[in-house]
Design a protein around this motif. Structure first.
Motif, PDB file in Angstrom:
ATOM      1  N   GLY A 175      47.927  44.163  30.845  1.00 48.37           N
ATOM      2  CA  GLY A 175      48.675  43.051  31.412  1.00 48.37           C
ATOM      3  C   GLY A 175      48.004  41.704  31.396  1.00 48.37           C
ATOM      4  O   GLY A 175      48.444  40.786  32.107  1.00 48.37           O
ATOM      5  N   PHE A 176      46.954  41.521  30.605  1.00 50.95           N
ATOM      6  CA  PHE A 176      46.334  40.201  30.499  1.00 50.95           C
ATOM      7  C   PHE A 176      47.219  39.279  29.660  1.00 50.95           C
ATOM      8  O   PHE A 176      47.699  39.664  28.592  1.00 50.95           O
ATOM      9  CB  PHE A 176      44.950  40.310  29.859  1.00 50.95           C
ATOM     10  CG  PHE A 176      43.886  40.789  30.806  1.00 50.95           C
ATOM     11  CD1 PHE A 176      43.069  39.887  31.471  1.00 50.95           C
ATOM     12  CD2 PHE A 176      43.718  42.148  31.051  1.00 50.95           C
ATOM     13  CE1 PHE A 176      42.088  40.330  32.352  1.00 50.95           C
ATOM     14  CE2 PHE A 176      42.745  42.598  31.925  1.00 50.95           C
ATOM     15  CZ  PHE A 176      41.929  41.690  32.580  1.00 50.95           C
ATOM     16  N   THR A 177      47.438  38.089  30.165  1.00 53.10           N
ATOM     17  CA  THR A 177      48.295  37.113  29.503  1.00 53.10           C
ATOM     18  C   THR A 177      47.497  35.853  29.162  1.00 53.10           C
ATOM     19  O   THR A 177      46.376  35.652  29.628  1.00 53.10           O
ATOM     20  CB  THR A 177      49.498  36.750  30.391  1.00 53.10           C
ATOM     21  OG1 THR A 177      49.021  36.233  31.640  1.00 53.10           O
ATOM     22  CG2 THR A 177      50.364  37.969  30.657  1.00 53.10           C
ATOM     23  N   ARG A 197      44.789  37.979  34.384  1.00 51.66           N
ATOM     24  CA  ARG A 197      45.837  38.729  35.070  1.00 51.66           C
ATOM     25  C   ARG A 197      45.489  38.778  36.554  1.00 51.66           C
ATOM     26  O   ARG A 197      44.332  38.651  36.946  1.00 51.66           O
ATOM     27  CB  ARG A 197      45.992  40.130  34.497  1.00 51.66           C
ATOM     28  CG  ARG A 197      44.820  41.070  34.676  1.00 51.66           C
ATOM     29  CD  ARG A 197      45.313  42.505  34.852  1.00 51.66           C
ATOM     30  NE  ARG A 197      46.132  42.604  36.032  1.00 51.66           N
ATOM     31  CZ  ARG A 197      47.316  43.233  36.099  1.00 51.66           C
ATOM     32  NH1 ARG A 197      47.816  43.842  35.047  1.00 51.66           N
ATOM     33  NH2 ARG A 197      47.994  43.282  37.240  1.00 51.66           N
ATOM     34  N   ALA A 205      51.821  41.505  35.859  1.00 49.61           N
ATOM     35  CA  ALA A 205      51.105  40.433  35.176  1.00 49.61           C
ATOM     36  C   ALA A 205      51.818  39.097  35.302  1.00 49.61           C
ATOM     37  O   ALA A 205      51.202  38.057  35.303  1.00 49.61           O
ATOM     38  CB  ALA A 205      50.911  40.791  33.704  1.00 49.61           C
TER      39      ALA A 205
END
Length: 220
Positions: A175-177, A197, A205
């Motif tokens: 879920g890192f954006t 995140r 996220a």
């Protein structure tokens, strides 16, 4: 020296104390050099920095060691992966670089300061090439971020065409954006992405996202 990996051995993720990392710093840096495909000798330049990071507030490290199926893993077992990070702070070089990058990318000063007011910096996460494919990166990252008190986790990773490597797939899966893209840190000509995140990991996220007031400006 590269670890001697027996296919029958099972990598086990463990917490690493400051004493563990100091004692195995040479071993950990060899993994870093192999995973990043840096030239031999790079570890000598990075060793003082890794050693200094240990004293930073909120520092935490995990690693993966090989366990013989016929015996228990112990602290002398070969290290095949390592990850660490600490609480970010305004006086730190990486914090200052990311602050500048966010502003160039179009974040407002208010939004930038809010993002950087409480975060855990994932500084290093490396799995020796001979030990990749066992899910160690995800296991270490989950363990490293478990029970953190910061609001956000941030990291930087080299840009890759199509985001097509294990690191990118791991970060996206968890879920890192995007926070900043195509950013060049001082002293390194490679373009990097800064990703983040919210914490804890079970938060969606999308709660990290802060709308930009204008379209992002091209990175300088």
């Amino acid at each position: 020296m590269d670890p001697a990996i027996n296919p029958a051995d099972t990598p086990v993720v463990v917490d690493l104390s400051a004493a563990d990392v100091r004692a195995r710093l040479r071993e950990a840096l060899a993994i870093y050099v192999a995973a990043m495909e840096y030239p031999r000798g790079t570890e000598h330049h990075r060793a003082p920095m890794w050693a200094e990071h240990i004293s930073r507030p909120g520092w935490r490290a995990v690693g993966a060691i090989l366990a013989d199926p016929n015996s228990h893993a112990n602290r002398d077992s070969p290290l095949v992966a390592v990850a660490y990070g600490y609480r970010g702070a305004p006086h730190q070089w990486w914090h200052q670089q990311v602050h500048d990058g966010m502003r160039r990318f179009g974040w407002t000063e208010e939004a930038t300061l809010a993002m950087l007011s409480s975060y855990f910096e994932l500084t290093e996460l490396h799995v020796h090439p001979a030990a990749q494919g066992h899910g160690l990166g995800e296991a270490m990252l989950r363990r490293l971020l478990d029970d953190r008190t910061e609001r956000t986790a941030l990291l930087s990773t080299p840009e890759v065409d199509g985001e097509s490597n294990r690191a990118w797939r791991l970060y996206r899966r968890l879920g890192f954006t995007d926070v900043v893209r195509q950013f060049t840190f001082t002293g390194d000509s490679r373009p990097f992405a800064v990703l983040g995140r919210p914490l804890p990991l079970h938060l969606a996220a999308r709660t990290l996202r802060t709308p930009l007031t204008t379209d992002p400006a091209p990175p300088l």
